[in-house]
Write a protein that holds these residues in place. Structure first.
Motif, PDB file in Angstrom:
ATOM      1  N   LYS A   1      -9.767  -0.304   0.309  1.00  0.00           N
ATOM      2  CA  LYS A   1      -8.582   0.297  -0.323  1.00  0.00           C
ATOM      3  C   LYS A   1      -8.271  -0.394  -1.656  1.00  0.00           C
TER       4      LYS A   1
ATOM      5  N   TYR B   1       0.840  -1.197   0.000  1.00  0.00           N
ATOM      6  CA  TYR B   1       0.000   0.000   0.000  1.00  0.00           C
ATOM      7  C   TYR B   1       0.876   1.250   0.000  1.00  0.00           C
TER       8      TYR B   1
ATOM      9  N   ARG C   1      -2.531   5.456  20.376  1.00  0.00           N
ATOM     10  CA  ARG C   1      -2.375   5.236  18.931  1.00  0.00           C
ATOM     11  C   ARG C   1      -3.523   5.861  18.144  1.00  0.00           C
TER      12      ARG C   1
ATOM     13  N   LEU D   1     -13.348   6.193   4.480  1.00  0.00           N
ATOM     14  CA  LEU D   1     -14.453   5.243   4.586  1.00  0.00           C
ATOM     15  C   LEU D   1     -15.305   5.575   5.817  1.00  0.00           C
TER      16      LEU D   1
ATOM     17  N   SER E   1     -12.327  -6.868  15.345  1.00  0.00           N
ATOM     18  CA  SER E   1     -11.039  -6.399  14.863  1.00  0.00           C
ATOM     19  C   SER E   1     -10.760  -6.915  13.442  1.00  0.00           C
TER      20      SER E   1
ATOM     21  N   ASP F   1      -2.945   8.510  15.266  1.00  0.00           N
ATOM     22  CA  ASP F   1      -3.423   8.238  13.906  1.00  0.00           C
ATOM     23  C   ASP F   1      -4.377   9.349  13.452  1.00  0.00           C
TER      24      ASP F   1
ATOM     25  N   ASN G   1     -10.624  -4.557  10.000  1.00  0.00           N
ATOM     26  CA  ASN G   1      -9.396  -4.519   9.196  1.00  0.00           C
ATOM     27  C   ASN G   1      -9.648  -5.004   7.775  1.00  0.00           C
TER      28      ASN G   1
ATOM     29  N   TYR H   1      -9.944  -1.093  17.220  1.00  0.00           N
ATOM     30  CA  TYR H   1      -9.264  -1.062  18.521  1.00  0.00           C
ATOM     31  C   TYR H   1     -10.204  -1.525  19.642  1.00  0.00           C
TER      32      TYR H   1
ATOM     33  N   LYS I   1      -3.070  14.390   6.576  1.00  0.00           N
ATOM     34  CA  LYS I   1      -3.090  13.747   5.263  1.00  0.00           C
ATOM     35  C   LYS I   1      -4.346  14.099   4.467  1.00  0.00           C
ATOM     36  N   TYR I   2      -5.486  14.058   5.129  1.00  0.00           N
ATOM     37  CA  TYR I   2      -6.761  14.275   4.435  1.00  0.00           C
ATOM     38  C   TYR I   2      -7.180  15.750   4.447  1.00  0.00           C
TER      39      TYR I   2
ATOM     40  N   GLU J   1      -9.891  -5.153  19.737  1.00  0.00           N
ATOM     41  CA  GLU J   1      -8.636  -5.510  20.412  1.00  0.00           C
ATOM     42  C   GLU J   1      -8.789  -5.371  21.935  1.00  0.00           C
TER      43      GLU J   1
ATOM     44  N   THR K   1      -1.675  -1.161   7.341  1.00  0.00           N
ATOM     45  CA  THR K   1      -1.873  -0.731   8.733  1.00  0.00           C
ATOM     46  C   THR K   1      -0.853   0.327   9.171  1.00  0.00           C
ATOM     47  N   TYR K   2      -1.133   0.862  10.335  1.00  0.00           N
ATOM     48  CA  TYR K   2      -0.430   1.997  10.939  1.00  0.00           C
ATOM     49  C   TYR K   2       1.100   1.860  10.911  1.00  0.00           C
TER      50      TYR K   2
ATOM     51  N   HIS L   1       2.946   4.638   8.984  1.00  0.00           N
ATOM     52  CA  HIS L   1       3.466   5.789   9.744  1.00  0.00           C
ATOM     53  C   HIS L   1       4.809   5.613  10.436  1.00  0.00           C
TER      54      HIS L   1
HETATM   55  P1  NDP Z   1      -5.317   0.700  11.124  1.00  0.00           P
HETATM   56  O1  NDP Z   1      -5.273  -0.586  10.390  1.00  0.00           O
HETATM   57  O2  NDP Z   1      -6.642   1.255  11.463  1.00  0.00           O
HETATM   58  O3  NDP Z   1      -4.499   1.749  10.223  1.00  0.00           O
HETATM   59  C1  NDP Z   1      -4.576   3.145  10.345  1.00  0.00           C
HETATM   60  C2  NDP Z   1      -4.562   3.760   8.942  1.00  0.00           C
HETATM   61  O4  NDP Z   1      -5.730   3.378   8.222  1.00  0.00           O
HETATM   62  C3  NDP Z   1      -4.608   5.259   8.938  1.00  0.00           C
HETATM   63  O5  NDP Z   1      -3.346   5.820   9.129  1.00  0.00           O
HETATM   64  C4  NDP Z   1      -5.178   5.593   7.576  1.00  0.00           C
HETATM   65  O6  NDP Z   1      -4.128   5.461   6.620  1.00  0.00           O
HETATM   66  C5  NDP Z   1      -6.164   4.464   7.401  1.00  0.00           C
HETATM   67  N1  NDP Z   1      -7.501   4.872   7.846  1.00  0.00           N
HETATM   68  C6  NDP Z   1      -7.913   5.137   9.117  1.00  0.00           C
HETATM   69  N2  NDP Z   1      -9.237   5.454   9.137  1.00  0.00           N
HETATM   70  C7  NDP Z   1      -9.664   5.369   7.849  1.00  0.00           C
HETATM   71  C8  NDP Z   1     -10.909   5.578   7.211  1.00  0.00           C
HETATM   72  N3  NDP Z   1     -12.008   5.887   7.892  1.00  0.00           N
HETATM   73  N4  NDP Z   1     -10.986   5.428   5.869  1.00  0.00           N
HETATM   74  C9  NDP Z   1      -9.898   5.089   5.158  1.00  0.00           C
HETATM   75  N5  NDP Z   1      -8.670   4.895   5.706  1.00  0.00           N
HETATM   76  C10 NDP Z   1      -8.557   5.021   7.032  1.00  0.00           C
HETATM   77  O7  NDP Z   1      -4.549   0.650  12.468  1.00  0.00           O
HETATM   78  P2  NDP Z   1      -3.451  -0.317  13.079  1.00  0.00           P
HETATM   79  O8  NDP Z   1      -2.367  -0.578  12.109  1.00  0.00           O
HETATM   80  O9  NDP Z   1      -3.089   0.306  14.376  1.00  0.00           O
HETATM   81  O10 NDP Z   1      -4.236  -1.669  13.378  1.00  0.00           O
HETATM   82  C11 NDP Z   1      -4.294  -2.804  12.526  1.00  0.00           C
HETATM   83  C12 NDP Z   1      -4.759  -4.000  13.329  1.00  0.00           C
HETATM   84  O11 NDP Z   1      -3.696  -4.560  14.059  1.00  0.00           O
HETATM   85  C13 NDP Z   1      -5.867  -3.646  14.306  1.00  0.00           C
HETATM   86  O12 NDP Z   1      -6.779  -4.682  14.458  1.00  0.00           O
HETATM   87  C14 NDP Z   1      -5.121  -3.483  15.560  1.00  0.00           C
HETATM   88  O13 NDP Z   1      -5.987  -3.637  16.605  1.00  0.00           O
HETATM   89  C15 NDP Z   1      -4.050  -4.588  15.417  1.00  0.00           C
HETATM   90  N6  NDP Z   1      -2.881  -4.315  16.251  1.00  0.00           N
HETATM   91  C16 NDP Z   1      -2.746  -5.038  17.403  1.00  0.00           C
HETATM   92  C17 NDP Z   1      -1.727  -4.778  18.253  1.00  0.00           C
HETATM   93  C18 NDP Z   1      -1.663  -5.488  19.546  1.00  0.00           C
HETATM   94  O14 NDP Z   1      -0.793  -5.193  20.308  1.00  0.00           O
HETATM   95  N7  NDP Z   1      -2.549  -6.404  19.863  1.00  0.00           N
HETATM   96  C19 NDP Z   1      -0.685  -3.768  17.937  1.00  0.00           C
HETATM   97  C20 NDP Z   1      -0.941  -3.076  16.708  1.00  0.00           C
HETATM   98  C21 NDP Z   1      -2.009  -3.352  15.902  1.00  0.00           C
HETATM   99  P3  NDP Z   1      -4.297   5.937   5.073  1.00  0.00           P
HETATM  100  O15 NDP Z   1      -5.287   7.010   5.042  1.00  0.00           O
HETATM  101  O16 NDP Z   1      -2.939   6.365   4.626  1.00  0.00           O
HETATM  102  O17 NDP Z   1      -4.758   4.717   4.322  1.00  0.00           O
END
Ligand code: NDP
Length: 379
Positions: free
Chosen positions: A273, A47, A346, A297, A262, A350, A266, A310, A357-358, A313, A200-201, A205
């Motif tokens: 996307k 991505y 987080r 979205l 969760s 984010d 995701n 989250y 960004k937006y 999670e 993902t984040y 980032h």
């Molecule tokens: P996300 O997968 O939510 O990624 C965040 C990114 O998604 C944003 O920076 C943005 O990027 C995009 N985004 C956010 N909101 C929207 C929207 N409404 N429409 C379109 N794009 C959007 O977060 P994480 O990477 O933190 O989480 C991924 C998974 O992994 C989750 O289930 C999380 O709970 C899990 N996780 C678990 C951990 C643990 O310790 N158990 C640790 C970390 C993650 P862009 O606009 O550039 O596309």
């Protein structure tokens, strides 16, 4: 102090074993590096855009295969290492892992040109380069973190369950086995959907500083089993058969509920996307806010709260606190407290990135449309 904390059993290694424990992460890091490099994998576009080419970065994914092989090697003791070793050597491994990831951080930060973060200590913490990959993108450091961290989380949990069984036999706590099953399922699910992780984040980032080196390898791989450090030393809590059913089935249901939210969120974002006009699961119409050439979205699970994933999670971490059946023991709650604190931070971070960004106007429109951050109606 250690006895008072209830983790004296993790300090019982001989001097030679302690040294072996300290170096265990280094051996693991090297073995996974080779496995990921040598084993076949599928190439997919990611991505994140490579600024040098303007094209999506390319990734080689083979986490599921690496995980399966690691499980077999561990379960059959093919290296001669006892199955309870990872758990028994936890403390020494965390110490060693911290030292080695510090060294890798220094190399990966100082070898990169100075970026936005000028303060050298902050640069070491946050990192400079957003991506590091080698051998024509055959090996990507961030995806390596996930493969090592996820696999070791499962192996450490399983290793703790073996230790527990050896200690208590017939009076073992079924909650400990359920706990190991939870994390093994969690990690297996992660590898099945490995491609989704490219959206993902961390990938979008984070840069490669100590936060990610240590967090991805040592915290995720070894320290996520913190509750087990305390709880493996307790036998079956001794509930009546009826209460045992309520407790174990209830914890499993809560876990699946959290995981479902969760995973669902995701997948919905990933699907949006890749195929912006496609209905999610053939049911949920994608509704979005246009912000230039980007789209926010705001339907389905992304219309309930801005980071509903989250909340999933959070429920999952609550099930982990309850699964041991020692509801007032603080060790059982350590993961839950960590997860809630991390995701609260987080989400705010984010949110800030996304507003940049937006654009504040479009992001503000999204915030007005989807009011809650994580928990609908509450937060
Ligand atoms: P996300 O997968 O939510 O990624 C965040 C990114 O998604 C944003 O920076 C943005 O990027 C995009 N985004 C956010 N909101 C929207 C929207 N409404 N429409 C379109 N794009 C959007 O977060 P994480 O990477 O933190 O989480 C991924 C998974 O992994 C989750 O289930 C999380 O709970 C899990 N996780 C678990 C951990 C643990 O310790 N158990 C640790 C970390 C993650 P862009 O606009 O550039 O596309």
């Amino acid at each position: 102090m250690i006895e008072w904390l209830g983790i004296g059993h993790l300090f019982e290694l001989s001097r030679t074993e302690a040294v072996a424990g300290f170096f265990t992460p280094l051996v693991i890091f090297a073995a996974f590096f080779l496995a990921q490099l040598i084993l076949p994998g599928r190439r997919v576009p990611g991505y994140v855009i490579n600024p040098e080419t303007g094209e999506p970065r390319s990734y080689r994914l083979n986490g599921l295969l690496v995980f399966a092989i690691a499980l077999i090697v561990w379960a059959l003791e093919l290296t001669g290492m006892p199955r309870d070793w990872f758990y028994r050597s936890s403390i020494y491994a965390v110490a060693g892992g911290t030292v080695f990831t510090t060294i890798f951080t220094i190399i990966s930060v100082l070898s990169q040109p100075q970026g936005k973060v000028k303060n050298p200590l902050l640069a070491l913490w946050f990192g400079r380069a957003q991506e590091l990959s080698f051998f024509n993108e055959r090996f990507d450091v961030k995806m390596y973190f996930y493969v090592v961290g996820g696999t070791m989380l499962s192996l450490n949990a399983l290793s703790g369950a073996v230790y527990h069984y050896q200690l208590f036999g017939e009076s073992s706590n079924p909650g400990v086995f359920l706990y190991a099953a939870f994390f093994t399922f969690y990690v297996l699910d992660y590898f099945i959907f490995e491609r989704v992780q490219l959206y993902t984040y961390d990938l979008i980032h984070e840069s490669l500083g100590f936060k990610l080196w240590w967090g991805g390898l040592v915290v995720y791989g070894w320290m996520f089993i913190l509750p087990l450090w305390g709880m493996a030393a307790y036998p079956d809590p001794g509930f009546s058969p009826a209460w045992s059913k309520v407790w174990l089935i209830g914890a499993a249901a809560l876990f699946l509920f959290g995981w479902g939210i969760s995973r669902g969120a995701n997948l919905q974002k990933y699907s949006f996307k890749r195929w912006p006009d496609r209905k999610f699961l053939g049911l949920i119409e994608p509704r979005f806010i246009e912000a230039g050439d980007r789209r926010i979205l705001c339907s389905g699970l992304w219309g309930v709260a801005r980071h509903f994933n989250y909340m999933g999670e959070g429920f999952l971490s609550l099930s982990i606190a309850l699964v041991f059946g020692y509801f007032t023991n603080l060790w059982a709650w350590t993961y839950c407290v960590f997860v809630v604190a991390m995701f609260t931070y987080r989400q705010r971070d984010d949110d800030r990135h996304c507003a940049e960004k937006y654009g504040p106007e479009k992001w503000g429109e999204y915030q007005a449309r989807v009011k809650y951050r994580i928990v609908p109606g509450i937060y």
